[in-house]
Structure formats: C-alpha cells, structure tokens
Design an enzyme around this catalytic site. Structure first.
Site, PDB file in Angstrom:
ATOM      1  N   ARG A   1      17.661 -54.440 -17.825  1.00 31.36           N
ATOM      2  CA  ARG A   1      16.214 -55.436 -18.019  1.00 31.36           C
ATOM      3  C   ARG A   1      15.046 -54.486 -17.879  1.00 31.36           C
ATOM      4  O   ARG A   1      14.901 -53.488 -17.356  1.00 31.36           O
ATOM      5  CB  ARG A   1      16.180 -56.332 -16.745  1.00 31.36           C
ATOM      6  CG  ARG A   1      14.901 -56.991 -16.957  1.00 31.36           C
ATOM      7  CD  ARG A   1      14.628 -57.964 -15.627  1.00 31.36           C
ATOM      8  NE  ARG A   1      14.923 -57.703 -14.441  1.00 31.36           N
ATOM      9  CZ  ARG A   1      15.062 -58.657 -13.599  1.00 31.36           C
ATOM     10  NH1 ARG A   1      15.174 -59.922 -13.659  1.00 31.36           N
ATOM     11  NH2 ARG A   1      15.244 -57.948 -12.083  1.00 31.36           N
TER      12      ARG A   1
ATOM     13  N   ARG B   1      20.122 -56.552  -2.892  1.00 29.71           N
ATOM     14  CA  ARG B   1      19.594 -57.643  -3.256  1.00 29.71           C
ATOM     15  C   ARG B   1      20.782 -58.821  -3.303  1.00 29.71           C
ATOM     16  O   ARG B   1      20.581 -59.935  -3.047  1.00 29.71           O
ATOM     17  CB  ARG B   1      18.862 -57.721  -4.604  1.00 29.71           C
ATOM     18  CG  ARG B   1      17.554 -56.979  -4.574  1.00 29.71           C
ATOM     19  CD  ARG B   1      16.984 -56.765  -5.558  1.00 29.71           C
ATOM     20  NE  ARG B   1      16.422 -57.799  -6.552  1.00 29.71           N
ATOM     21  CZ  ARG B   1      16.679 -57.733  -7.763  1.00 29.71           C
ATOM     22  NH1 ARG B   1      16.849 -56.386  -8.456  1.00 29.71           N
ATOM     23  NH2 ARG B   1      16.438 -58.700  -8.571  1.00 29.71           N
TER      24      ARG B   1
ATOM     25  N   LYS C   1      17.609 -66.454 -14.219  1.00 32.53           N
ATOM     26  CA  LYS C   1      16.623 -67.793 -13.941  1.00 32.53           C
ATOM     27  C   LYS C   1      15.348 -67.535 -14.797  1.00 32.53           C
ATOM     28  O   LYS C   1      14.769 -68.574 -15.196  1.00 32.53           O
ATOM     29  CB  LYS C   1      16.296 -67.824 -12.299  1.00 32.53           C
ATOM     30  CG  LYS C   1      17.642 -68.049 -11.436  1.00 32.53           C
ATOM     31  CD  LYS C   1      17.492 -67.936 -10.138  1.00 32.53           C
ATOM     32  CE  LYS C   1      16.795 -66.601  -9.454  1.00 32.53           C
ATOM     33  NZ  LYS C   1      17.829 -65.333  -9.799  1.00 32.53           N
TER      34      LYS C   1
ATOM     35  N   ARG D   1      11.680 -52.549 -13.147  1.00 31.80           N
ATOM     36  CA  ARG D   1      11.451 -53.099 -11.988  1.00 31.80           C
ATOM     37  C   ARG D   1      11.692 -52.048 -10.968  1.00 31.80           C
ATOM     38  O   ARG D   1      12.985 -51.427 -10.884  1.00 31.80           O
ATOM     39  CB  ARG D   1      11.776 -54.604 -12.000  1.00 31.80           C
ATOM     40  CG  ARG D   1      10.750 -55.461 -11.832  1.00 31.80           C
ATOM     41  CD  ARG D   1      11.420 -56.960 -11.899  1.00 31.80           C
ATOM     42  NE  ARG D   1      11.923 -57.383 -10.618  1.00 31.80           N
ATOM     43  CZ  ARG D   1      12.331 -58.626 -10.489  1.00 31.80           C
ATOM     44  NH1 ARG D   1      12.542 -59.471 -11.327  1.00 31.80           N
ATOM     45  NH2 ARG D   1      13.273 -58.753  -9.545  1.00 31.80           N
TER      46      ARG D   1
HETATM   47  P1  AP5 Z   1      16.440 -62.698 -15.806  1.00 26.04           P
HETATM   48  O1  AP5 Z   1      15.966 -63.800 -16.169  1.00 26.04           O
HETATM   49  O2  AP5 Z   1      15.106 -61.662 -15.654  1.00 26.04           O
HETATM   50  O3  AP5 Z   1      17.093 -62.841 -14.276  1.00 26.04           O
HETATM   51  P2  AP5 Z   1      16.551 -63.410 -12.992  1.00 26.04           P
HETATM   52  O4  AP5 Z   1      17.622 -64.324 -12.515  1.00 26.04           O
HETATM   53  O5  AP5 Z   1      15.314 -64.198 -13.033  1.00 26.04           O
HETATM   54  O6  AP5 Z   1      16.556 -62.110 -11.905  1.00 26.04           O
HETATM   55  P3  AP5 Z   1      15.540 -61.743 -11.033  1.00 26.04           P
HETATM   56  O7  AP5 Z   1      15.814 -60.278 -10.547  1.00 26.04           O
HETATM   57  O8  AP5 Z   1      14.184 -61.865 -11.295  1.00 26.04           O
HETATM   58  O9  AP5 Z   1      15.735 -62.685  -9.731  1.00 26.04           O
HETATM   59  P4  AP5 Z   1      15.562 -62.210  -8.203  1.00 26.04           P
HETATM   60  O10 AP5 Z   1      15.904 -63.566  -7.795  1.00 26.04           O
HETATM   61  O11 AP5 Z   1      16.344 -61.222  -7.618  1.00 26.04           O
HETATM   62  O12 AP5 Z   1      14.252 -61.642  -8.204  1.00 26.04           O
HETATM   63  P5  AP5 Z   1      12.907 -62.360  -7.974  1.00 26.04           P
HETATM   64  O13 AP5 Z   1      11.544 -61.912  -8.707  1.00 26.04           O
HETATM   65  O14 AP5 Z   1      12.836 -63.731  -7.809  1.00 26.04           O
HETATM   66  O15 AP5 Z   1      17.527 -62.054 -16.483  1.00 26.04           O
HETATM   67  C1  AP5 Z   1      18.021 -60.848 -16.268  1.00 26.04           C
HETATM   68  C2  AP5 Z   1      18.331 -59.784 -17.733  1.00 26.04           C
HETATM   69  O16 AP5 Z   1      19.345 -60.583 -18.069  1.00 26.04           O
HETATM   70  C3  AP5 Z   1      17.044 -59.819 -18.489  1.00 26.04           C
HETATM   71  O17 AP5 Z   1      17.010 -58.516 -19.055  1.00 26.04           O
HETATM   72  C4  AP5 Z   1      17.491 -60.912 -19.696  1.00 26.04           C
HETATM   73  O18 AP5 Z   1      17.046 -60.522 -20.676  1.00 26.04           O
HETATM   74  C5  AP5 Z   1      19.001 -60.897 -19.473  1.00 26.04           C
HETATM   75  N1  AP5 Z   1      19.590 -62.170 -19.540  1.00 26.04           N
HETATM   76  C6  AP5 Z   1      19.397 -63.145 -18.817  1.00 26.04           C
HETATM   77  N2  AP5 Z   1      20.035 -64.437 -19.445  1.00 26.04           N
HETATM   78  C7  AP5 Z   1      20.915 -63.593 -20.144  1.00 26.04           C
HETATM   79  C8  AP5 Z   1      22.236 -64.342 -20.875  1.00 26.04           C
HETATM   80  N3  AP5 Z   1      22.550 -65.568 -20.950  1.00 26.04           N
HETATM   81  N4  AP5 Z   1      22.894 -63.588 -21.945  1.00 26.04           N
HETATM   82  C9  AP5 Z   1      22.474 -61.932 -21.860  1.00 26.04           C
HETATM   83  N5  AP5 Z   1      21.574 -61.636 -21.146  1.00 26.04           N
HETATM   84  C10 AP5 Z   1      20.864 -62.249 -20.392  1.00 26.04           C
HETATM   85  O19 AP5 Z   1      12.470 -61.760  -6.462  1.00 26.04           O
HETATM   86  C11 AP5 Z   1      12.024 -60.390  -6.205  1.00 26.04           C
HETATM   87  C12 AP5 Z   1      11.686 -60.291  -4.766  1.00 26.04           C
HETATM   88  O20 AP5 Z   1      10.763 -60.998  -4.229  1.00 26.04           O
HETATM   89  C13 AP5 Z   1      12.921 -60.606  -3.814  1.00 26.04           C
HETATM   90  O21 AP5 Z   1      13.975 -59.536  -3.519  1.00 26.04           O
HETATM   91  C14 AP5 Z   1      12.169 -60.739  -2.448  1.00 26.04           C
HETATM   92  O22 AP5 Z   1      11.695 -59.652  -1.876  1.00 26.04           O
HETATM   93  C15 AP5 Z   1      10.860 -61.480  -3.344  1.00 26.04           C
HETATM   94  N6  AP5 Z   1      11.045 -62.942  -2.989  1.00 26.04           N
HETATM   95  C16 AP5 Z   1      10.804 -63.656  -4.190  1.00 26.04           C
HETATM   96  N7  AP5 Z   1      10.953 -65.149  -3.837  1.00 26.04           N
HETATM   97  C17 AP5 Z   1      11.003 -65.118  -2.495  1.00 26.04           C
HETATM   98  C18 AP5 Z   1      11.480 -66.099  -1.474  1.00 26.04           C
HETATM   99  N8  AP5 Z   1      11.337 -67.306  -1.805  1.00 26.04           N
HETATM  100  N9  AP5 Z   1      11.421 -65.880  -0.178  1.00 26.04           N
HETATM  101  C19 AP5 Z   1      11.558 -64.437   0.127  1.00 26.04           C
HETATM  102  N10 AP5 Z   1      11.453 -63.532  -0.399  1.00 26.04           N
HETATM  103  C20 AP5 Z   1      10.913 -63.578  -2.042  1.00 26.04           C
END
Ligand code: AP5
Length: 214
Positions: free
Chosen positions: A122, A166, A13, A155
């Site tokens: 990542r 997660r 994402k 991370r």
């Molecule tokens: P990346 O783009 O980093 O993936 P992502 O989907 O953004 O993953 P996140 O781990 O950031 O999502 P998340 O939803 O768990 O975490 P968030 O920060 O929102 O890609 C991943 C890897 O793959 C990278 O290395 C990239 O280079 C590679 N890649 C990507 N696409 C590719 C492709 N097509 N081909 C090959 N490689 C590829 O949340 C973290 C924490 O914050 C949560 O656990 C929670 O505690 C809190 N939080 C955040 N938002 C909320 C909310 N709304 N409500 C409650 N708690 C929340």
C-alpha cells in the site's frame, strides 16, 4: 444510510468506503485518517495518540469515542455515513448504539496472505490521502499521486512487525464485534478477496436487498 465497515487491517475498508461515499454522497469517516491527521498537525490529541498508532495498538476508548461523537454530530452526517475503523471494541460499539442507529455492518473477509500483501504494497498520498497499491492499483508515475500530484508514502504502521501486531489486536479486541452485530441481525459477510468492483457490487446488492438503497 448508516453503514459500519468491519474487517482486519488491510482488507480494503478505506478503499470500499471511498467508493461508496463518492457514489452515494455520504461522508467516509475513518478514525485512522482522523488520528493520522491530528498526528501530522502535532495537535494535543495527535501527541496523545501517536505512540499507540505507530505501535499498532488501539488508542483508549475514552479518547476515540469523544472524537466520533463530535464527528457524527456534524451536518454532513444527517443523510448517513460510512464508518471505517470504528467501532473496534465492545465498549465502542455500545457507545455508538447510544449515539446513532446502525443500518448494516459489512464484515469484510479475506485470507491472511492477501491482507499482508495488500498492506505491504500500500502507498498513500501525503496530500489528498488517496490509496494506491504497487501491484493492484499502481499510480501512473511511480511515487506520485494521479489525482493531485502529491508524494506517495508508506504508513509507519505498514512495516512487517507492526502489521503482525495490528492483526493480533484485531483478533483479540475487534473480532468479538462480529458476534455482537450478528446477534443484532445487522452483520453481513462480504468476500473481500475479490477485485474492488466485485466487492462493491456485493455491498450494493445487500443495500438493495435490505431496502437501505432504493
Ligand atoms: P485499504 O483500503 O487501505 O485497507 P483498510 O482495510 O482500510 O486498511 P487500514 O490499514 O487502513 O485499516 P486499519 O483498520 O488497520 O487502520 P486504521 O487507519 O483504521 O487497502 C489496503 C491495500 O489493499 C491498498 O493498497 C488497496 O489499494 C489494496 N486493496 C484494497 N482492496 C483491494 C482489492 N479488493 N483487491 C486488490 N487490492 C485491494 O487505524 C490505524 C490505527 O489508528 C490503529 O492501529 C489504531 O492505533 C488507531 N485507531 C483507529 N481507529 C481506532 C479506534 N476506533 N479505536 C482505537 N484505535 C483506533
């Protein structure tokens, strides 16, 4: 162009939001990035949410809804925005409906093995937040950001035991949003197992088909 990105942790994402934001000049709003920044600054909010984020649990709805309300009221959101990581519960989705109109929800789909490999490889830049992958998007010099020269780190919540948690939390609390947005006619599945350019091309095709991108 009010876009919501839905999908399990690690599906890409943040990567796709970054690309779309650059191309269309609308802000990429990642609630995860906002929370990690607050934790780094050791602010009052950061201290409140640290334990949830590090364990892979969701922070309480009341906290995150306030954060997003404030962010969406900023001037740079007038032309649109890309929401990455919000909403994540039905309560959050209902709250969002009371704040803004959503034009489309991209639901990124990929097999679990792909997701785990993406998360474990990542690396993130400590300074500018750029996202790398040791195999799919390696930096030119190991451990150093190509863009700003900052240090790359893994991370806290990308450790194997937290990744599992997660994914469970996603299934229990966030997956019901697929049905919620599907019933509203806003949800579009995107095959995220493909390489990044192909995923972006799928999103742009949908934006054009729906008349969101002229
Ligand atoms: P990346 O783009 O980093 O993936 P992502 O989907 O953004 O993953 P996140 O781990 O950031 O999502 P998340 O939803 O768990 O975490 P968030 O920060 O929102 O890609 C991943 C890897 O793959 C990278 O290395 C990239 O280079 C590679 N890649 C990507 N696409 C590719 C492709 N097509 N081909 C090959 N490689 C590829 O949340 C973290 C924490 O914050 C949560 O656990 C929670 O505690 C809190 N939080 C955040 N938002 C909320 C909310 N709304 N409500 C409650 N708690 C929340």
């Amino acid at each position: 162009m009010n876009i919501v990105l839905l999908g399990p942790p690690g599906v890409g994402k943040g990567t796709y939001a970054g690309r779309l934001s650059e191309r269309y000049g609308i802000p990429h709003i990642s609630t995860g990035d906002i929370l990690r920044e607050e934790i780094k600054r050791d602010s009052e909010l950061g201290r409140k949410v640290k334990k949830y984020v590090e364990r892979g649990e969701l922070v309480p709805d009341s906290i995150i809804i306030e954060v997003i309300k404030e962010r969406l009221a900023a001037d740079d959101c007038r032309k649109g925005f890309i929401l990455d990581g919000f909403p994540r519960t039905l309560n959050q989705a209902r709250a969002l409906d009371n704040i803004v109109r959503v034009d489309v929800v991209f639901n990124f789909v990929a097999p679990k093995e792909v997701i785990i490999e993406r998360l474990s490889g990542r690396r993130i830049c400590r300074k500018c937040g750029a996202i790398y992958h040791i195999r799919y998007k390696p930096p030119k010099k190991p451990g150093v950001c190509d863009i700003c020269g900052g240090e790359l780190y893994q991370r806290e919540d990308d450790k194997p035991e937290v990744i599992e948690r997660r994914l469970e939390v996603y299934k229990e609390q966030t997956a019901p949003l697929i049905d919620y947005y599907s019933k509203k006619g806003l949800l579009v599945d995107i095959d995220a197992s493909k390489e990044v350019n192909e995923v972006i091309a799928q999103c742009e095709r949908i934006l054009r088909e729906r008349g969101i991108l002229k």
